[in-house]
Design a protein around this motif. Structure first.
Motif, PDB file in Angstrom:
ATOM      1  N   THR A   6      20.709  23.391  19.961  1.00 55.57           N
ATOM      2  CA  THR A   6      21.721  23.402  21.017  1.00 55.57           C
ATOM      3  C   THR A   6      21.107  22.771  22.249  1.00 55.57           C
ATOM      4  O   THR A   6      19.982  23.099  22.637  1.00 55.57           O
ATOM      5  CB  THR A   6      22.172  24.839  21.348  1.00 55.57           C
ATOM      6  OG1 THR A   6      21.030  25.603  21.726  1.00 55.57           O
ATOM      7  CG2 THR A   6      22.863  25.470  20.166  1.00 55.57           C
ATOM      8  N   ARG A   7      21.838  21.855  22.847  1.00 56.21           N
ATOM      9  CA  ARG A   7      21.334  21.121  24.000  1.00 56.21           C
ATOM     10  C   ARG A   7      22.103  21.578  25.239  1.00 56.21           C
ATOM     11  O   ARG A   7      23.321  21.436  25.301  1.00 56.21           O
ATOM     12  CB  ARG A   7      21.518  19.618  23.784  1.00 56.21           C
ATOM     13  CG  ARG A   7      20.725  18.773  24.726  1.00 56.21           C
ATOM     14  CD  ARG A   7      20.866  17.307  24.407  1.00 56.21           C
ATOM     15  NE  ARG A   7      20.542  16.935  23.041  1.00 56.21           N
ATOM     16  CZ  ARG A   7      19.309  16.776  22.576  1.00 56.21           C
ATOM     17  NH1 ARG A   7      18.285  16.974  23.367  1.00 56.21           N
ATOM     18  NH2 ARG A   7      19.106  16.418  21.339  1.00 56.21           N
ATOM     19  N   SER A   8      21.400  22.127  26.198  1.00 57.35           N
ATOM     20  CA  SER A   8      22.045  22.533  27.435  1.00 57.35           C
ATOM     21  C   SER A   8      21.719  21.511  28.527  1.00 57.35           C
ATOM     22  O   SER A   8      20.852  20.658  28.368  1.00 57.35           O
ATOM     23  CB  SER A   8      21.588  23.939  27.838  1.00 57.35           C
ATOM     24  OG  SER A   8      20.195  23.981  27.944  1.00 57.35           O
ATOM     25  N   TRP A   9      22.425  21.599  29.630  1.00 58.89           N
ATOM     26  CA  TRP A   9      22.274  20.660  30.746  1.00 58.89           C
ATOM     27  C   TRP A   9      21.738  21.403  31.957  1.00 58.89           C
ATOM     28  O   TRP A   9      22.193  22.494  32.277  1.00 58.89           O
ATOM     29  CB  TRP A   9      23.624  20.029  31.077  1.00 58.89           C
ATOM     30  CG  TRP A   9      24.076  19.028  30.070  1.00 58.89           C
ATOM     31  CD1 TRP A   9      24.457  19.267  28.778  1.00 58.89           C
ATOM     32  CD2 TRP A   9      24.198  17.624  30.266  1.00 58.89           C
ATOM     33  NE1 TRP A   9      24.795  18.101  28.159  1.00 58.89           N
ATOM     34  CE2 TRP A   9      24.658  17.070  29.052  1.00 58.89           C
ATOM     35  CE3 TRP A   9      23.969  16.783  31.346  1.00 58.89           C
ATOM     36  CZ2 TRP A   9      24.882  15.711  28.901  1.00 58.89           C
ATOM     37  CZ3 TRP A   9      24.211  15.430  31.190  1.00 58.89           C
ATOM     38  CH2 TRP A   9      24.654  14.901  29.976  1.00 58.89           C
ATOM     39  N   HIS A  10      20.746  20.811  32.625  1.00 58.01           N
ATOM     40  CA  HIS A  10      20.143  21.405  33.819  1.00 58.01           C
ATOM     41  C   HIS A  10      20.271  20.441  34.986  1.00 58.01           C
ATOM     42  O   HIS A  10      20.144  19.225  34.814  1.00 58.01           O
ATOM     43  CB  HIS A  10      18.647  21.681  33.589  1.00 58.01           C
ATOM     44  CG  HIS A  10      18.361  22.563  32.419  1.00 58.01           C
ATOM     45  ND1 HIS A  10      18.517  23.923  32.461  1.00 58.01           N
ATOM     46  CD2 HIS A  10      17.937  22.275  31.164  1.00 58.01           C
ATOM     47  CE1 HIS A  10      18.191  24.434  31.294  1.00 58.01           C
ATOM     48  NE2 HIS A  10      17.837  23.458  30.484  1.00 58.01           N
ATOM     49  N   LEU A  49      11.302  19.954  30.202  1.00 59.60           N
ATOM     50  CA  LEU A  49      12.672  20.239  29.781  1.00 59.60           C
ATOM     51  C   LEU A  49      13.193  19.187  28.809  1.00 59.60           C
ATOM     52  O   LEU A  49      13.886  19.498  27.845  1.00 59.60           O
ATOM     53  CB  LEU A  49      13.596  20.314  31.005  1.00 59.60           C
ATOM     54  CG  LEU A  49      13.392  21.498  31.941  1.00 59.60           C
ATOM     55  CD1 LEU A  49      14.198  21.322  33.213  1.00 59.60           C
ATOM     56  CD2 LEU A  49      13.763  22.792  31.254  1.00 59.60           C
ATOM     57  N   GLY A  51      11.626  19.794  25.406  1.00 61.88           N
ATOM     58  CA  GLY A  51      12.038  21.050  24.779  1.00 61.88           C
ATOM     59  C   GLY A  51      10.909  22.042  24.660  1.00 61.88           C
ATOM     60  O   GLY A  51      10.993  22.997  23.880  1.00 61.88           O
ATOM     61  N   LYS A 101      11.478  25.905  24.892  1.00 60.72           N
ATOM     62  CA  LYS A 101      12.212  26.621  23.850  1.00 60.72           C
ATOM     63  C   LYS A 101      11.255  27.129  22.777  1.00 60.72           C
ATOM     64  O   LYS A 101      10.212  26.536  22.522  1.00 60.72           O
ATOM     65  CB  LYS A 101      13.220  25.677  23.180  1.00 60.72           C
ATOM     66  CG  LYS A 101      14.299  25.185  24.110  1.00 60.72           C
ATOM     67  CD  LYS A 101      15.258  24.304  23.350  1.00 60.72           C
ATOM     68  CE  LYS A 101      16.401  23.860  24.233  1.00 60.72           C
ATOM     69  NZ  LYS A 101      17.355  23.044  23.476  1.00 60.72           N
ATOM     70  N   ASP A 124      16.490  19.412  26.344  1.00 62.46           N
ATOM     71  CA  ASP A 124      17.779  19.499  27.013  1.00 62.46           C
ATOM     72  C   ASP A 124      18.022  18.251  27.844  1.00 62.46           C
ATOM     73  O   ASP A 124      17.115  17.459  28.084  1.00 62.46           O
ATOM     74  CB  ASP A 124      17.810  20.732  27.931  1.00 62.46           C
ATOM     75  CG  ASP A 124      17.747  22.027  27.153  1.00 62.46           C
ATOM     76  OD1 ASP A 124      18.097  22.018  25.956  1.00 62.46           O
ATOM     77  OD2 ASP A 124      17.347  23.048  27.740  1.00 62.46           O
ATOM     78  N   HIS A 172      18.196  11.230  27.904  1.00 58.81           N
ATOM     79  CA  HIS A 172      18.802  12.479  28.370  1.00 58.81           C
ATOM     80  C   HIS A 172      18.437  12.786  29.814  1.00 58.81           C
ATOM     81  O   HIS A 172      18.667  13.902  30.281  1.00 58.81           O
ATOM     82  CB  HIS A 172      18.373  13.637  27.470  1.00 58.81           C
ATOM     83  CG  HIS A 172      18.792  13.453  26.054  1.00 58.81           C
ATOM     84  ND1 HIS A 172      17.927  13.597  25.003  1.00 58.81           N
ATOM     85  CD2 HIS A 172      19.976  13.113  25.496  1.00 58.81           C
ATOM     86  CE1 HIS A 172      18.552  13.367  23.882  1.00 58.81           C
ATOM     87  NE2 HIS A 172      19.799  13.058  24.143  1.00 58.81           N
ATOM     88  N   TYR A 198      18.911  24.614  37.977  1.00 65.14           N
ATOM     89  CA  TYR A 198      17.580  25.036  37.551  1.00 65.14           C
ATOM     90  C   TYR A 198      16.804  25.517  38.764  1.00 65.14           C
ATOM     91  O   TYR A 198      16.795  24.867  39.809  1.00 65.14           O
ATOM     92  CB  TYR A 198      16.855  23.866  36.884  1.00 65.14           C
ATOM     93  CG  TYR A 198      15.587  24.262  36.171  1.00 65.14           C
ATOM     94  CD1 TYR A 198      15.633  24.828  34.913  1.00 65.14           C
ATOM     95  CD2 TYR A 198      14.351  24.077  36.762  1.00 65.14           C
ATOM     96  CE1 TYR A 198      14.483  25.194  34.245  1.00 65.14           C
ATOM     97  CE2 TYR A 198      13.190  24.441  36.110  1.00 65.14           C
ATOM     98  CZ  TYR A 198      13.255  24.995  34.857  1.00 65.14           C
ATOM     99  OH  TYR A 198      12.114  25.362  34.214  1.00 65.14           O
TER     100      TYR A 198
END
Length: 183
Positions: A47-51, A70, A73, A76, A87, A156, A175
């Motif tokens: 799962t890729r979240s956005w910061h 970040l 990854g 994580k 992410d 990204h 963040y």
């Protein structure tokens, strides 16, 4: 007699014979160790979240190391060095970033046109005025792998000189950069 010939390595009883030969020799196999495997994340599980990181008043290197962490990854538990588990990162207020010491005047960014004598350079102070997003992108690019994986991870990263960004639809989370701030 040679020195290496006189060294005898003795293995504990649990290490010998190897697991593959243990069955042949009729020795019992410890089943609780057979389930231990190295976890490798699957692409469907990621799962890729956005910061969103606000660069206002932050030091360039401190910000970029966190951005690279970040993007890769490493924050994580499912991190794998051979996969893109990171992410997406949005950096705003890139024009308000700080450089320590006298780096703004002394440090230079180089670019080559590809032609003989085509080496061009500019100071980081000039780069901060004209293209502050390029300064952050250059720093982060040096901190991710210099491979195909690093090039995918760099896609990204989104850097903007002002406080506005067009990624509201992705619902990025702010963040916390308080640990990055220098007192």
């Amino acid at each position: 007699m040679a020195l290496w010939a006189s060294i005898v390595v003795t293995l504990p009883a649990a290490a010998w014979p190897p697991r593959s030969r243990a069955r042949e020799l009729g020795r019992p196999i410890d089943d609780k160790d057979s389930d231990v495997r190295t976890y490798s994340p699957k692409a469907a599980e990621l799962t890729r979240s956005w910061h969103v990181l606000d660069a206002d008043g932050l030091v360039l290197g401190r910000l970029c190391t966190e951005v690279a962490r970040l993007l890769r990854g490493k924050h994580k538990v499912t991190f794998a060095p051979h996969m893109d588990t990171g992410d997406a990162v949005i950096v705003i207020n890139a024009g308000k970033i700080r450089l320590t010491s006298n780096k703004a005047a002394d440090k230079r960014a180089y670019h080559h046109s590809g032609y003989p004598g085509g080496l061009r350079s500019t100071t980081y102070a000039e780069l901060l005025e004209s293209r502050p997003d390029e300064m952050i992108t250059r720093a982060v690019r040096g901190m991710v792998p210099h491979t195909r994986l690093g090039r995918v991870q760099m896609k990204h990263l989104f850097v903007y000189a002002g406080s506005e960004h067009p990624h509201v639809a992705q619902q990025p989370t702010a963040y916390d950069t308080s640990a990055l701030r220098r007192s």
